[in-house]
Each structure stands twice: as structure tokens, then as C-alpha cells.
Design a protein around this motif. Structure first.
Motif, PDB file in Angstrom:
ATOM      1  N   THR A 132       0.834  -1.195   0.000  1.00  0.00           N
ATOM      2  CA  THR A 132       0.000   0.000   0.000  1.00  0.00           C
ATOM      3  C   THR A 132       0.872   1.249   0.000  1.00  0.00           C
ATOM      4  O   THR A 132       1.604   1.501   0.964  1.00  0.00           O
ATOM      5  CB  THR A 132      -0.924   0.005   1.228  1.00  0.00           C
ATOM      6  OG1 THR A 132      -1.676  -1.212   1.251  1.00  0.00           O
ATOM      7  CG2 THR A 132      -1.868   1.192   1.188  1.00  0.00           C
ATOM      8  N   PRO A 150      -1.909   9.412  -4.080  1.00  0.00           N
ATOM      9  CA  PRO A 150      -3.358   9.378  -4.329  1.00  0.00           C
ATOM     10  C   PRO A 150      -3.752   8.087  -5.056  1.00  0.00           C
ATOM     11  O   PRO A 150      -2.922   7.486  -5.747  1.00  0.00           O
ATOM     12  CB  PRO A 150      -3.581  10.622  -5.199  1.00  0.00           C
ATOM     13  CG  PRO A 150      -2.244  10.933  -5.808  1.00  0.00           C
ATOM     14  CD  PRO A 150      -1.227  10.483  -4.812  1.00  0.00           C
ATOM     15  N   PRO A 151      -5.006   7.650  -4.864  1.00  0.00           N
ATOM     16  CA  PRO A 151      -6.043   8.250  -4.037  1.00  0.00           C
ATOM     17  C   PRO A 151      -5.744   8.073  -2.551  1.00  0.00           C
ATOM     18  O   PRO A 151      -4.951   7.203  -2.184  1.00  0.00           O
ATOM     19  CB  PRO A 151      -7.301   7.460  -4.436  1.00  0.00           C
ATOM     20  CG  PRO A 151      -6.777   6.126  -4.831  1.00  0.00           C
ATOM     21  CD  PRO A 151      -5.466   6.389  -5.505  1.00  0.00           C
ATOM     22  N   LYS A 152      -6.380   8.878  -1.724  1.00  0.00           N
ATOM     23  CA  LYS A 152      -6.134   8.840  -0.292  1.00  0.00           C
ATOM     24  C   LYS A 152      -6.506   7.469   0.255  1.00  0.00           C
ATOM     25  O   LYS A 152      -7.600   6.962   0.012  1.00  0.00           O
ATOM     26  CB  LYS A 152      -6.947   9.932   0.400  1.00  0.00           C
ATOM     27  CG  LYS A 152      -6.607  10.101   1.872  1.00  0.00           C
ATOM     28  CD  LYS A 152      -7.331  11.295   2.470  1.00  0.00           C
ATOM     29  CE  LYS A 152      -6.931  11.485   3.930  1.00  0.00           C
ATOM     30  NZ  LYS A 152      -7.621  12.644   4.539  1.00  0.00           N
ATOM     31  N   LYS A 153      -5.575   6.865   0.999  1.00  0.00           N
ATOM     32  CA  LYS A 153      -5.780   5.509   1.510  1.00  0.00           C
ATOM     33  C   LYS A 153      -6.275   5.482   2.953  1.00  0.00           C
ATOM     34  O   LYS A 153      -7.023   4.578   3.337  1.00  0.00           O
ATOM     35  CB  LYS A 153      -4.466   4.713   1.442  1.00  0.00           C
ATOM     36  CG  LYS A 153      -3.725   4.747   0.115  1.00  0.00           C
ATOM     37  CD  LYS A 153      -4.489   4.092  -0.994  1.00  0.00           C
ATOM     38  CE  LYS A 153      -3.618   3.839  -2.231  1.00  0.00           C
ATOM     39  NZ  LYS A 153      -2.894   5.015  -2.743  1.00  0.00           N
ATOM     40  N   ASP A 175      -7.459   7.796   6.702  1.00  0.00           N
ATOM     41  CA  ASP A 175      -7.866   9.075   7.289  1.00  0.00           C
ATOM     42  C   ASP A 175      -6.828   9.515   8.324  1.00  0.00           C
ATOM     43  O   ASP A 175      -5.790   8.853   8.499  1.00  0.00           O
ATOM     44  CB  ASP A 175      -9.278   8.985   7.872  1.00  0.00           C
ATOM     45  CG  ASP A 175      -9.392   8.050   9.077  1.00  0.00           C
ATOM     46  OD1 ASP A 175      -8.347   7.684   9.672  1.00  0.00           O
ATOM     47  OD2 ASP A 175     -10.530   7.690   9.421  1.00  0.00           O
ATOM     48  N   ASP A 214      -9.786   3.399   1.596  1.00  0.00           N
ATOM     49  CA  ASP A 214      -9.725   3.172   0.147  1.00  0.00           C
ATOM     50  C   ASP A 214     -10.367   1.828  -0.205  1.00  0.00           C
ATOM     51  O   ASP A 214      -9.875   0.772   0.215  1.00  0.00           O
ATOM     52  CB  ASP A 214      -8.271   3.195  -0.315  1.00  0.00           C
ATOM     53  CG  ASP A 214      -8.140   2.915  -1.803  1.00  0.00           C
ATOM     54  OD1 ASP A 214      -8.858   3.558  -2.590  1.00  0.00           O
ATOM     55  OD2 ASP A 214      -7.331   2.043  -2.165  1.00  0.00           O
ATOM     56  N   GLU A 261     -10.426   0.019  -2.945  1.00  0.00           N
ATOM     57  CA  GLU A 261      -9.587  -0.907  -3.702  1.00  0.00           C
ATOM     58  C   GLU A 261      -8.603  -1.632  -2.785  1.00  0.00           C
ATOM     59  O   GLU A 261      -8.379  -2.848  -2.919  1.00  0.00           O
ATOM     60  CB  GLU A 261      -8.835  -0.163  -4.801  1.00  0.00           C
ATOM     61  CG  GLU A 261      -7.982  -1.075  -5.676  1.00  0.00           C
ATOM     62  CD  GLU A 261      -7.293  -0.342  -6.804  1.00  0.00           C
ATOM     63  OE1 GLU A 261      -6.385  -0.935  -7.408  1.00  0.00           O
ATOM     64  OE2 GLU A 261      -7.663   0.821  -7.084  1.00  0.00           O
ATOM     65  N   THR A 262      -8.017  -0.890  -1.844  1.00  0.00           N
ATOM     66  CA  THR A 262      -7.098  -1.521  -0.898  1.00  0.00           C
ATOM     67  C   THR A 262      -7.844  -2.507  -0.009  1.00  0.00           C
ATOM     68  O   THR A 262      -7.332  -3.593   0.304  1.00  0.00           O
ATOM     69  CB  THR A 262      -6.380  -0.458  -0.049  1.00  0.00           C
ATOM     70  OG1 THR A 262      -5.697   0.457  -0.904  1.00  0.00           O
ATOM     71  CG2 THR A 262      -5.374  -1.096   0.892  1.00  0.00           C
ATOM     72  N   LYS A 263      -9.061  -2.166   0.393  1.00  0.00           N
ATOM     73  CA  LYS A 263      -9.860  -3.104   1.196  1.00  0.00           C
ATOM     74  C   LYS A 263     -10.103  -4.396   0.429  1.00  0.00           C
ATOM     75  O   LYS A 263     -10.047  -5.494   1.007  1.00  0.00           O
ATOM     76  CB  LYS A 263     -11.191  -2.460   1.598  1.00  0.00           C
ATOM     77  CG  LYS A 263     -11.063  -1.387   2.658  1.00  0.00           C
ATOM     78  CD  LYS A 263     -12.432  -0.856   3.074  1.00  0.00           C
ATOM     79  CE  LYS A 263     -12.298   0.212   4.151  1.00  0.00           C
ATOM     80  NZ  LYS A 263     -13.619   0.727   4.602  1.00  0.00           N
TER      81      LYS A 263
END
Length: 201
Positions: A155, A160-163, A165, A172, A174-176
Motif C-alpha cells: 500500500t 493518491p487516491p487517499k488511503k 484518514d 480506500d 480498492e485496498t480493502k
């Protein structure tokens, strides 16, 4: 001869973050993994193992065959797990100090890590922590940890995109999805290893 015991219905995953920072993205990956298991992966339970209280490895602290209380508690958590999940930042092209310290304490005789499945996540800079993961794999060879090979989850936390908070929570989608696929691979591999072990008994 007794029939082999079936694999466990629920696999307990000892999840260890190599970052001690309060808003750590790597600890956030572990929280996300736990949430994903609760929501959509029956039979897989993530137990976050805190390593912040472990002293630096010093064998002078091993008295009469025992360990300091924090180390004993950590080793108990490792021994009680069916498999492992490591989440590590990349420090200077390698493993974070806290995670290496935890791996070393767990390896003190008798080795607590041996012959179980594991997976890795990493959140770091431009490489996503890939170099730290490959060094962890190298350490795992000696510790007799069996890592899944695919999928790999690197990761790139700051691109970007912000992964994540501000509190280090994974946001994110996609990462999930990547984390979920990795957890499914870990579950399948751990069950397969358990089956092989029971057949050999």
C-alpha cells in the motif's frame, strides 16, 4: 487408528503491527482486516497483538528459563494462534525495529512461530513497503513460518487516491478488496497446512 481431527472451524490470526505510532497506517490495515473478517470471512478471527511493551531483546532478562512478563504474554499470544498476519512499514529499506524485536523474542527457545501460515501487509512510501516484506520473508525462513505467496499487498500510503484518514483508518475501497483477497488466501493456506499436519499425525 483414530480418524484425523478436522481442521478448526475458526482460525485465530495473531496480527502484529510493526509501527507503534498512534495513527499508524499499518495498524489501520490490521483494524481493516479484522473488520473485513467480521463482515465477510466466516471462520477467520483477527486478534491484534500489541508489541509496544516488549523490552529490547536482551538474554540477560531471561531468568531461570523464564521471560519478563510482557514477553511471556506475547509468546503466549503467538503460541495460541493458528496463523499470523504482519503489517509493517519500511524503515531504511528493511523491517521496522519493533517488529524485528518481536520476531526475535518469539524465536527464543522454544521457537513460538514454527510451522504455521502467515501473510503480510505493508503501508509505506513509494514502494508500498515491498523491501520490508521481502526481509520479513527471509527471517521467516529461519523461523519456519510458511508465508502465502499471492496476493501481495503493497500500500503506497502517501500517493493518491487517499488511503487512510487522519486516525490511520483504511478508507480506500480498492485496498480493502486487496486485503480481503489476501485474507482469503491466508485462510485457505492455513486450513491446508492444518490438514496436512493432522494427516501426518
Amino acid at each position: 487408528m483414530a480418524a484425523p481431527t478436522p481442521p478448526k472451524a475458526v482460525l485465530r490470526v495473531a496480527a502484529i503491527s510493526g509501527s507503534l505510532r498512534r495513527a499508524s497506517a499499518n495498524t489501520g490495515l490490521i483494524r481493516a482486516a479484522a473488520e473485513i473478517c467480521r463482515e465477510s470471512i466466516p471462520g477467520l478471527q483477527i486478534d491484534h497483538v500489541d508489541i509496544s511493551e516488549l523490552p529490547l531483546l536482551n538474554t540477560d532478562l531471561e531468568a531461570a528459563g523464564g521471560f519478563p512478563p510482557a514477553v511471556e504474554a506475547f509468546r503466549d499470544s503467538v503460541r495460541g494462534a493458528d496463523c499470523f498476519l504482519f503489517a509493517s512499514p519500511e524503515y531504511n529499506y528493511s523491517i521496522s525495529g519493533p517488529l524485528k524485536n518481536a520476531l526475535d523474542w518469539g524465536s527464543r527457545p522454544p521457537n513460538c512461530w514454527a510451522d504455521r501460515a502467515a501473510a503480510m501487509l505493508s503501508a509505506s512510501g513509494s514502494t508500498g513497503g515491498s523491501r520490508s516484506q521481502y526481509h520479513i520473508r527471509q527471517v521467516g525462513v529461519f523461523l519456519d513460518i510458511h508465508f502465502i505467496n499471492k496476493p501481495e499487498v503493497f500500500t503506497k500510503a502517501h500517493l493518491p487516491p487517499k488511503k487512510f484518514d487522519a486516525d490511520g483508518n483504511l478508507i480506500d475501497p480498492e485496498t480493502k478488496d486487496q486485503v480481503r483477497e489476501m485474507l482469503l488466501s491466508l485462510q485457505a493456506f492455513a486450513l491446508r497446512l492444518q490438514g496436512k499436519s493432522q494427516q501426518g499425525n
